[in-house]
Design a protein around this motif. Structure first.
Motif, short mmCIF file in Angstrom:
data_model
loop_
_atom_site.label_atom_id
_atom_site.label_comp_id
_atom_site.label_asym_id
_atom_site.label_seq_id
_atom_site.Cartn_x
_atom_site.Cartn_y
_atom_site.Cartn_z
N SER A 111 9.08 61.81 54.59
CA SER A 111 9.88 62.31 53.47
C SER A 111 9.17 61.99 52.16
CB SER A 111 11.26 61.66 53.49
OG SER A 111 12.04 62.12 52.40
N THR A 112 9.00 63.00 51.35
CA THR A 112 8.35 62.83 50.05
C THR A 112 9.18 63.51 48.96
OG1 THR A 112 7.01 64.82 50.34
CG2 THR A 112 6.03 62.73 51.03
N TYR A 113 8.93 63.12 47.73
CA TYR A 113 9.65 63.70 46.60
C TYR A 113 8.77 63.58 45.37
CZ TYR A 113 13.35 64.46 43.15
OH TYR A 113 14.11 64.94 42.12
N TYR A 114 8.81 64.62 44.52
CA TYR A 114 7.91 64.66 43.37
C TYR A 114 8.66 64.95 42.08
CZ TYR A 114 4.37 65.16 47.01
OH TYR A 114 3.57 64.97 48.11
N ALA A 115 8.09 64.48 40.99
CA ALA A 115 8.57 64.89 39.69
C ALA A 115 8.24 66.36 39.49
CB ALA A 115 7.90 64.06 38.59
N ASP A 116 9.08 67.07 38.78
CA ASP A 116 8.86 68.50 38.56
C ASP A 116 7.51 68.76 37.91
OD1 ASP A 116 12.33 69.32 37.76
OD2 ASP A 116 11.27 69.14 39.68
N SER A 117 7.07 67.85 37.06
CA SER A 117 5.84 68.05 36.30
C SER A 117 4.59 68.04 37.17
CB SER A 117 5.71 66.99 35.21
OG SER A 117 5.71 65.69 35.78
N VAL A 118 4.68 67.49 38.38
CA VAL A 118 3.50 67.39 39.25
C VAL A 118 3.68 68.14 40.56
CG1 VAL A 118 2.98 65.14 38.25
CG2 VAL A 118 4.14 65.26 40.46
N LYS A 119 4.84 68.66 40.79
CA LYS A 119 5.11 69.37 42.04
C LYS A 119 4.13 70.51 42.23
CE LYS A 119 9.42 69.52 42.71
NZ LYS A 119 10.85 69.88 42.61
N ASP A 120 3.65 70.67 43.43
CA ASP A 120 2.68 71.71 43.80
C ASP A 120 1.27 71.41 43.32
OD1 ASP A 120 5.18 74.21 43.12
OD2 ASP A 120 4.73 73.21 45.01
N ARG A 121 1.07 70.32 42.59
CA ARG A 121 -0.28 69.92 42.18
C ARG A 121 -0.68 68.58 42.80
NH1 ARG A 121 -1.44 68.71 37.05
NH2 ARG A 121 0.70 68.06 36.53
N PHE A 122 0.28 67.67 42.95
CA PHE A 122 0.01 66.33 43.47
C PHE A 122 0.58 66.21 44.88
CE2 PHE A 122 -0.16 63.82 39.19
CZ PHE A 122 -1.07 64.73 38.70
N THR A 123 -0.09 65.39 45.70
CA THR A 123 0.39 65.12 47.06
C THR A 123 0.30 63.63 47.34
OG1 THR A 123 -0.37 67.29 47.82
CG2 THR A 123 0.12 65.64 49.50
N ILE A 124 1.41 63.05 47.74
CA ILE A 124 1.43 61.65 48.13
C ILE A 124 1.35 61.56 49.66
CG2 ILE A 124 3.97 61.54 48.18
CD1 ILE A 124 3.73 58.64 47.15
N SER A 125 0.62 60.58 50.15
CA SER A 125 0.49 60.36 51.59
C SER A 125 0.24 58.88 51.83
CB SER A 125 -0.63 61.21 52.18
OG SER A 125 -1.88 60.85 51.59
N ARG A 126 0.31 58.48 53.10
CA ARG A 126 0.08 57.08 53.42
C ARG A 126 -0.57 56.95 54.78
NH1 ARG A 126 5.62 54.24 52.95
NH2 ARG A 126 4.45 52.40 53.69
N ASP A 127 -1.30 55.86 54.94
CA ASP A 127 -1.92 55.51 56.22
C ASP A 127 -1.47 54.09 56.52
OD1 ASP A 127 -3.52 54.74 58.34
OD2 ASP A 127 -5.28 55.74 57.58
N ASN A 128 -0.45 53.96 57.34
CA ASN A 128 0.11 52.63 57.60
C ASN A 128 -0.85 51.74 58.38
OD1 ASN A 128 2.47 53.17 56.21
ND2 ASN A 128 3.62 53.78 58.03
N ALA A 129 -1.72 52.34 59.14
CA ALA A 129 -2.71 51.53 59.88
C ALA A 129 -3.69 50.85 58.93
CB ALA A 129 -3.46 52.42 60.86
#
Length: 124
Positions: A57-75
């Motif tokens: 589940s991710t969520y973005y500010a309107d100002s960065v939506k469609d330009r920024f991507t958050i992700s994670r590598d728990n390992a």
């Protein structure tokens, strides 16, 4: 206790891309919701993006939506922020933050741990 260290900031031109990384210490990283925030000179810190413990589940500010991507590598105890099509108004210090619960959040006060920040400067 969680320690967060951001990296990947720099000086780029408008339209370029950058990838920020946030390395977290602690064995419980995978249990926490994580977020990215930014603060420009003379402005309050603002929400950028957030991700749940699993990355599902991710969520973005309107100002960065469609330009920024958050992700994670728990390992690897790392969270990323891929920033594309950068604009001069994206110029700020970017902070990584961790909650103590698994869920994502866009609210600054709901984060318990903060990194020192990394500077992103976008020239026009």
């Amino acid at each position: 206790q969680v320690q967060l260290v951001e990296s990947g900031g720099g000086l780029v031109q408008a339209g370029d891309s950058l990838r920020l990384s946030c390395a977290a210490s602690g064995r419980t990283f995978s249990r926490y919701g994580m977020g990215w925030f930014r603060q420009a000179p003379g402005k309050e810190r603002e929400f950028v993006a957030t991700i749940s413990w699993s990355g599902g589940s991710t969520y973005y500010a309107d100002s960065v939506k469609d330009r920024f991507t958050i992700s994670r590598d728990n390992a690897k105890n790392t969270v990323f922020l891929q920033m594309n099509s950068l604009k001069p108004e994206d110029t700020a210090v970017y902070y990584c933050a961790a909650r103590t619960v698994p869920h994502r959040s866009g609210v600054t006060s709901e984060y318990a741990y903060w990194g020192q920040g990394t500077q992103v400067t976008v020239s026009s």
